[in-house]
Design an enzyme around this catalytic site. Sequence first.
Site, PDB file in Angstrom:
ATOM      1  N   GLU A 247       0.749  -1.271   0.113  1.00 41.02           N
ATOM      2  CA  GLU A 247       0.047   0.061  -0.126  1.00 41.02           C
ATOM      3  C   GLU A 247       0.714   1.191   0.149  1.00 41.02           C
ATOM      4  O   GLU A 247       0.267   2.294   0.490  1.00 41.02           O
ATOM      5  CB  GLU A 247      -1.055   0.074   1.196  1.00 41.02           C
ATOM      6  CG  GLU A 247      -1.712  -1.029   1.284  1.00 41.02           C
ATOM      7  CD  GLU A 247      -3.161  -1.036   0.608  1.00 41.02           C
ATOM      8  OE1 GLU A 247      -3.252  -0.015   0.201  1.00 41.02           O
ATOM      9  OE2 GLU A 247      -4.044  -2.003   0.845  1.00 41.02           O
TER      10      GLU A 247
ATOM     11  N   HIS B 112      -2.317   1.395   9.133  1.00 40.03           N
ATOM     12  CA  HIS B 112      -3.599   0.808   8.401  1.00 40.03           C
ATOM     13  C   HIS B 112      -3.799  -0.643   9.434  1.00 40.03           C
ATOM     14  O   HIS B 112      -2.846  -1.315   9.354  1.00 40.03           O
ATOM     15  CB  HIS B 112      -3.886   0.523   6.908  1.00 40.03           C
ATOM     16  CG  HIS B 112      -4.419  -0.676   6.460  1.00 40.03           C
ATOM     17  ND1 HIS B 112      -6.046  -0.352   6.708  1.00 40.03           N
ATOM     18  CD2 HIS B 112      -4.318  -1.914   5.965  1.00 40.03           C
ATOM     19  CE1 HIS B 112      -6.456  -1.593   6.282  1.00 40.03           C
ATOM     20  NE2 HIS B 112      -5.452  -2.338   5.662  1.00 40.03           N
TER      21      HIS B 112
ATOM     22  N   HIS C 249      -6.814  -4.021  11.002  1.00 36.58           N
ATOM     23  CA  HIS C 249      -8.039  -4.599  10.976  1.00 36.58           C
ATOM     24  C   HIS C 249      -8.918  -4.739  12.335  1.00 36.58           C
ATOM     25  O   HIS C 249      -8.979  -5.990  12.805  1.00 36.58           O
ATOM     26  CB  HIS C 249      -8.062  -6.026  10.119  1.00 36.58           C
ATOM     27  CG  HIS C 249      -7.268  -5.958   8.666  1.00 36.58           C
ATOM     28  ND1 HIS C 249      -6.636  -7.151   8.296  1.00 36.58           N
ATOM     29  CD2 HIS C 249      -7.024  -4.889   7.874  1.00 36.58           C
ATOM     30  CE1 HIS C 249      -6.041  -6.826   6.943  1.00 36.58           C
ATOM     31  NE2 HIS C 249      -6.146  -5.534   6.937  1.00 36.58           N
TER      32      HIS C 249
ATOM     33  N   HIS D  93     -13.386  -3.941   5.607  1.00 32.67           N
ATOM     34  CA  HIS D  93     -11.821  -4.210   5.485  1.00 32.67           C
ATOM     35  C   HIS D  93     -11.196  -3.780   6.662  1.00 32.67           C
ATOM     36  O   HIS D  93     -10.527  -4.597   7.469  1.00 32.67           O
ATOM     37  CB  HIS D  93     -11.329  -3.533   4.013  1.00 32.67           C
ATOM     38  CG  HIS D  93      -9.794  -3.743   4.180  1.00 32.67           C
ATOM     39  ND1 HIS D  93      -9.048  -3.295   2.797  1.00 32.67           N
ATOM     40  CD2 HIS D  93      -8.866  -4.056   4.876  1.00 32.67           C
ATOM     41  CE1 HIS D  93      -7.828  -3.695   2.935  1.00 32.67           C
ATOM     42  NE2 HIS D  93      -7.681  -4.171   4.247  1.00 32.67           N
TER      43      HIS D  93
HETATM   44  O1  2HA Z   1      -1.067  -5.081   3.717  1.00 36.37           O
HETATM   45  O2  2HA Z   1      -3.971  -5.362   5.314  1.00 36.37           O
HETATM   46  O3  2HA Z   1      -5.035  -3.734   3.088  1.00 36.37           O
HETATM   47  C1  2HA Z   1      -1.984  -5.783   4.306  1.00 36.37           C
HETATM   48  C2  2HA Z   1      -3.217  -5.151   4.230  1.00 36.37           C
HETATM   49  C3  2HA Z   1      -3.663  -4.540   3.085  1.00 36.37           C
HETATM   50 ZN    ZN Z   2      -5.934  -4.316   5.089  1.00 34.35          ZN
END
Ligand code: 2HA
Ligand code: ZN
Length: 269
Positions: free
Chosen positions: A119, A142, A144, A214
Site C-alpha cells: 500500500e 492501517h 483490521h 476491511h
Molecule cells: O498489507 O492489510 O490491506 C496488508 C493489508 C492490505
Molecule cells: Zn488491510
Amino acid sequence: MKSILDGRPPLQCEVEKTAEVAGYLWQNGWAERNGGNITVNVTDLVDEEVRRLPPISDVKPIGITLPSLRGCYFYCKGTGKRMRDLARQPMQNGSIIRILDDCASYVIIADQAVMPTSELPSHLAVHARLIEKGSPYKATVHTHPIELVAMSHNPSFLGKDVLTRLLWSMIPETKAFCPLGLGIVRYALPGSNGLAEATLRELEDYDVVMWEKHGVFAKGMDAMDAFDQIDVLSKSAKIYQSAKAMGFEPEGMSDAQMKEMSVAFNLPR
Ligand code: 2HA
Ligand code: ZN
C-alpha cells in the site's frame, strides 16, 4: 548485525515506538498474517551521514509522482511481513527508504532490502498531503480492528457521521480523544487507486477512516497517536456490542451530554 539505528537515539526511539504499536495491533487481534501497514516519515530524524548512505536496492517506481516528498525518508513495514514479527525485529520486517529527486521513485537504504508495503502509494500520497498542509503528523497506520470492521457490515451505519455519533456516545473519552470522529470509505479493492483516492479525500476531515468491510486507516503525530485514536473508537465499538450481546440497545450519552464534553474539552465539534 549493524543497524542504521545504532548511535542514532531519535531514529531508534521512533522505530522502537512503531514496533511497540505493531505488537499492540497483533495482541488486539487486528493484524492476522501480514494484515495492516505502518509508514512513518522519519525525514527530521536522519542526519547527513544517513543522507549520504548508498542505496541497497534498485531504483523502484512509486507509481505516482509526489513532488512534496522529494528527499524524504520513511520507515515502512515490509510487504508480506507480519506485525508480530515487526514488533520484535523492526529492521528485519521493515526498512527505511529515500524518495529520489524525480519524486516518482525510491531506493531502500537500510538495514536490509525489505520491499515496503504493497500500500506504499496510498500511504505516501497521504504523507505528501500532510506535508503540503503543513501538518505535524508523521505516521499512517492501517489495521483490521474486529469490532469496527464488523460494524461496517451494517449499511445503516455507513451514512456520514452515523458511526461517529454512535461511538462518541458510548463513553465520553472517545469524543475527547478522537475529536474528528470516523470517516467512511465505501468498499473498494485493497491496494486500488480508487481506495487511495477516497481515503485521501476522507482524511481531509477525519484522522481515522473506516474502509468498509476491511479495516481502518489512521494518521497521527506518530504511530502511537494513530493507534490511540483507533483504540478509543474500538473500545466504543466493544461497549456497543457488549450491550447488544446482553440483549439491549445501549442508551448512549445524550446530545446535551456530548455538547457538554465539547465545551469542557474545547473540542472542534
Ligand atoms: O498489507 O492489510 O490491506 C496488508 C493489508 C492490505
Ligand atoms: Zn488491510
